[in-house]
Structures are given as structure tokens and as C-alpha cells.
Design a protein around this motif. Structure first.
Motif, PDB file in Angstrom:
ATOM      1  N   ILE A 147      -9.117   0.504   0.728  1.00 40.05           N
ATOM      2  CA  ILE A 147      -7.933  -0.191   1.216  1.00 40.05           C
ATOM      3  C   ILE A 147      -8.117  -1.673   0.952  1.00 40.05           C
ATOM      4  O   ILE A 147      -9.147  -2.254   1.304  1.00 40.05           O
ATOM      5  N   GLY A 148      -7.131  -2.277   0.314  1.00 39.94           N
ATOM      6  CA  GLY A 148      -7.200  -3.697   0.017  1.00 39.94           C
ATOM      7  C   GLY A 148      -6.134  -4.067  -0.983  1.00 39.94           C
ATOM      8  O   GLY A 148      -5.354  -3.221  -1.432  1.00 39.94           O
ATOM      9  N   GLU A 149      -6.100  -5.319  -1.343  1.00 41.25           N
ATOM     10  CA  GLU A 149      -5.121  -5.821  -2.302  1.00 41.25           C
ATOM     11  C   GLU A 149      -5.783  -5.875  -3.681  1.00 41.25           C
ATOM     12  O   GLU A 149      -6.652  -6.713  -3.922  1.00 41.25           O
ATOM     13  N   ALA A 207     -18.555  -2.751   1.839  1.00 41.45           N
ATOM     14  CA  ALA A 207     -18.467  -3.111   0.424  1.00 41.45           C
ATOM     15  C   ALA A 207     -17.891  -4.516   0.274  1.00 41.45           C
ATOM     16  O   ALA A 207     -17.040  -4.939   1.054  1.00 41.45           O
ATOM     17  N   THR A 208     -18.357  -5.231  -0.741  1.00 46.73           N
ATOM     18  CA  THR A 208     -17.820  -6.559  -1.021  1.00 46.73           C
ATOM     19  C   THR A 208     -16.838  -6.529  -2.182  1.00 46.73           C
ATOM     20  O   THR A 208     -15.995  -7.412  -2.309  1.00 46.73           O
ATOM     21  N   GLU A 209     -16.949  -5.494  -3.052  1.00 43.30           N
ATOM     22  CA  GLU A 209     -16.066  -5.387  -4.200  1.00 43.30           C
ATOM     23  C   GLU A 209     -16.065  -3.942  -4.694  1.00 43.30           C
ATOM     24  O   GLU A 209     -17.094  -3.278  -4.690  1.00 43.30           O
ATOM     25  N   VAL A 210     -14.883  -3.473  -5.116  1.00 48.49           N
ATOM     26  CA  VAL A 210     -14.763  -2.160  -5.743  1.00 48.49           C
ATOM     27  C   VAL A 210     -14.057  -2.369  -7.073  1.00 48.49           C
ATOM     28  O   VAL A 210     -13.012  -3.022  -7.133  1.00 48.49           O
ATOM     29  N   ILE A 211     -14.637  -1.826  -8.147  1.00 51.88           N
ATOM     30  CA  ILE A 211     -14.053  -1.957  -9.480  1.00 51.88           C
ATOM     31  C   ILE A 211     -13.788  -0.566 -10.030  1.00 51.88           C
ATOM     32  O   ILE A 211     -14.672   0.284 -10.055  1.00 51.88           O
ATOM     33  N   ILE A 212     -12.554  -0.352 -10.492  1.00 46.13           N
ATOM     34  CA  ILE A 212     -12.193   0.900 -11.150  1.00 46.13           C
ATOM     35  C   ILE A 212     -11.964   0.559 -12.616  1.00 46.13           C
ATOM     36  O   ILE A 212     -11.046  -0.196 -12.953  1.00 46.13           O
ATOM     37  N   ARG A 213     -12.805   1.100 -13.504  1.00 45.66           N
ATOM     38  CA  ARG A 213     -12.678   0.846 -14.944  1.00 45.66           C
ATOM     39  C   ARG A 213     -11.869   1.968 -15.566  1.00 45.66           C
ATOM     40  O   ARG A 213     -12.193   3.137 -15.412  1.00 45.66           O
ATOM     41  N   GLN A 214     -10.831   1.574 -16.299  1.00 52.67           N
ATOM     42  CA  GLN A 214      -9.952   2.545 -16.941  1.00 52.67           C
ATOM     43  C   GLN A 214     -10.316   2.689 -18.413  1.00 52.67           C
ATOM     44  O   GLN A 214     -10.974   1.815 -18.988  1.00 52.67           O
ATOM     45  N   GLU A 215      -9.882   3.773 -19.028  1.00 53.32           N
ATOM     46  CA  GLU A 215     -10.223   4.041 -20.423  1.00 53.32           C
ATOM     47  C   GLU A 215      -9.742   2.952 -21.361  1.00 53.32           C
ATOM     48  O   GLU A 215     -10.379   2.678 -22.363  1.00 53.32           O
ATOM     49  N   ASP A 216      -8.607   2.326 -21.045  1.00 53.40           N
ATOM     50  CA  ASP A 216      -8.069   1.298 -21.937  1.00 53.40           C
ATOM     51  C   ASP A 216      -8.782  -0.044 -21.792  1.00 53.40           C
ATOM     52  O   ASP A 216      -8.415  -1.017 -22.436  1.00 53.40           O
ATOM     53  N   ASP A 234     -13.341  -7.671  -1.267  1.00 53.56           N
ATOM     54  CA  ASP A 234     -13.469  -7.514   0.182  1.00 53.56           C
ATOM     55  C   ASP A 234     -12.628  -6.347   0.715  1.00 53.56           C
ATOM     56  O   ASP A 234     -11.813  -6.511   1.621  1.00 53.56           O
ATOM     57  N   PRO A 235     -12.819  -5.144   0.164  1.00 51.48           N
ATOM     58  CA  PRO A 235     -12.016  -3.992   0.585  1.00 51.48           C
ATOM     59  C   PRO A 235     -12.575  -3.332   1.848  1.00 51.48           C
ATOM     60  O   PRO A 235     -13.728  -3.555   2.223  1.00 51.48           O
ATOM     61  N   ASP A 236     -11.741  -2.514   2.470  1.00 50.91           N
ATOM     62  CA  ASP A 236     -12.194  -1.612   3.530  1.00 50.91           C
ATOM     63  C   ASP A 236     -12.436  -0.273   2.851  1.00 50.91           C
ATOM     64  O   ASP A 236     -11.515   0.316   2.275  1.00 50.91           O
ATOM     65  N   VAL A 237     -13.675   0.210   2.873  1.00 53.32           N
ATOM     66  CA  VAL A 237     -14.032   1.452   2.188  1.00 53.32           C
ATOM     67  C   VAL A 237     -14.544   2.455   3.209  1.00 53.32           C
ATOM     68  O   VAL A 237     -15.393   2.132   4.042  1.00 53.32           O
ATOM     69  N   THR A 238     -14.017   3.664   3.128  1.00 56.00           N
ATOM     70  CA  THR A 238     -14.429   4.744   4.014  1.00 56.00           C
ATOM     71  C   THR A 238     -14.872   5.925   3.161  1.00 56.00           C
ATOM     72  O   THR A 238     -14.196   6.305   2.203  1.00 56.00           O
ATOM     73  N   ARG A 239     -16.036   6.482   3.499  1.00 57.72           N
ATOM     74  CA  ARG A 239     -16.515   7.698   2.829  1.00 57.72           C
ATOM     75  C   ARG A 239     -16.317   8.848   3.788  1.00 57.72           C
ATOM     76  O   ARG A 239     -16.725   8.804   4.946  1.00 57.72           O
ATOM     77  N   MET A 240     -15.682   9.904   3.298  1.00 53.09           N
ATOM     78  CA  MET A 240     -15.447  11.079   4.118  1.00 53.09           C
ATOM     79  C   MET A 240     -16.159  12.260   3.459  1.00 53.09           C
ATOM     80  O   MET A 240     -15.991  12.510   2.267  1.00 53.09           O
ATOM     81  N   ASP A 241     -16.996  12.946   4.224  1.00 55.81           N
ATOM     82  CA  ASP A 241     -17.734  14.095   3.726  1.00 55.81           C
ATOM     83  C   ASP A 241     -17.231  15.329   4.458  1.00 55.81           C
ATOM     84  O   ASP A 241     -17.438  15.488   5.654  1.00 55.81           O
ATOM     85  N   ALA A 242     -16.512  16.173   3.736  1.00 57.14           N
ATOM     86  CA  ALA A 242     -15.970  17.402   4.319  1.00 57.14           C
ATOM     87  C   ALA A 242     -16.608  18.585   3.607  1.00 57.14           C
ATOM     88  O   ALA A 242     -16.266  18.906   2.470  1.00 57.14           O
TER      89      ALA A 242
END
Length: 124
Positions: A62-64, A28-37, A45-53
């Protein structure tokens, strides 16, 4: 990931496989979390891991993060298609009967899922 306490990564992978857990790194190059407000939490530039259990997917980011004011939500293809599904002739008919603007007529038709009578009734 699990705080293996110095456990051999290969052994950890074997144990997860035995438990039916599949782990995949996502480029992933970018992750955006949109909040209700309206604010957004952005990871560049995050480290993203998908876990399927057992069919349940979990994502680890993981990132700043930085926080920013969000923009107006984008219109989805479905919403655009819904607006395009209303024939111009229906919009014109509602305008003629009620004397409202084209935008108001279209909005009324969208609100009533294209029902001409309900849109006219709504505007009168």
C-alpha cells in the motif's frame, strides 16, 4: 484488509488465526516491481503486509507508486560465480585456437558451460 465492515480488529485476528492465516507487517523502505519492458513501479515508504495462508504467501503493498525507466539488471552472485569459474587458462586456450578476443572467448566458454571443444567449435 478484508473490508471487515466495522468488525472488531481483535475478532478479525481471531477468525484469521482459526482459518490458519498468519499476517505479518513488514518494515519496508522501498518496493520495486520490474516489468518486462524495463519500466519499474516504485513504492517509497510503503505499508507492506505478508499473509501466509496454509503455506501460500501473499504480499500486499500500500502506497503511492511512481513509474520510472529501469536500469540494466544487476548480475546476481550466481552469475558472477559462474563467470569466475572459468579458468583463465581455458580462456587463453580458446583465444589461441580461434584468434578471438578475451571477452569473446570467455563468452563462448560461458555459453557452453566451460566446454573447451564446444566453445572452440562455436567460434570457428
Amino acid at each position: 484488509m478484508f473490508g471487515g465492515g466495522g468488525m472488531n480488529p481483535r475478532k478479525m485476528e481471531q477468525m484469521m488465526e482459526q482459518m490458519g492465516i498468519d499476517v505479518e507487517e513488514i518494515d519496508a523502505t522501498e518496493v520495486i516491481i520490474r516489468q518486462e519492458d524495463g519500466t519499474e513501479i516504485v513504492f517509497d515508504d510503503p505499508d507492506v503486509t505478508r499473509m501466509d495462508a496454509r503455506g501460500q504467501q501473499t504480499y500486499q503493498v500500500i502506497g503511492e507508486p511512481t513509474e520510472r525507466e529501469g536500469s540494466e539488471p544487476e548480475t546476481t552472485e550466481t552469475e558472477s560465480a559462474a563467470a569466475d569459474d572459468i579458468p583463465q587458462s581455458d580462456v587463453d586456450l580458446v583465444r589461441e585456437r580461434t584468434g578471438v578476443s578475451e571477452d569473446e572467448a570467455r563468452d563462448a566458454l560461458e555459453a557452453t558451460d566451460g566446454d573447451l571443444a564446444a566453445a572452440i567449435d562455436h567460434l570457428e
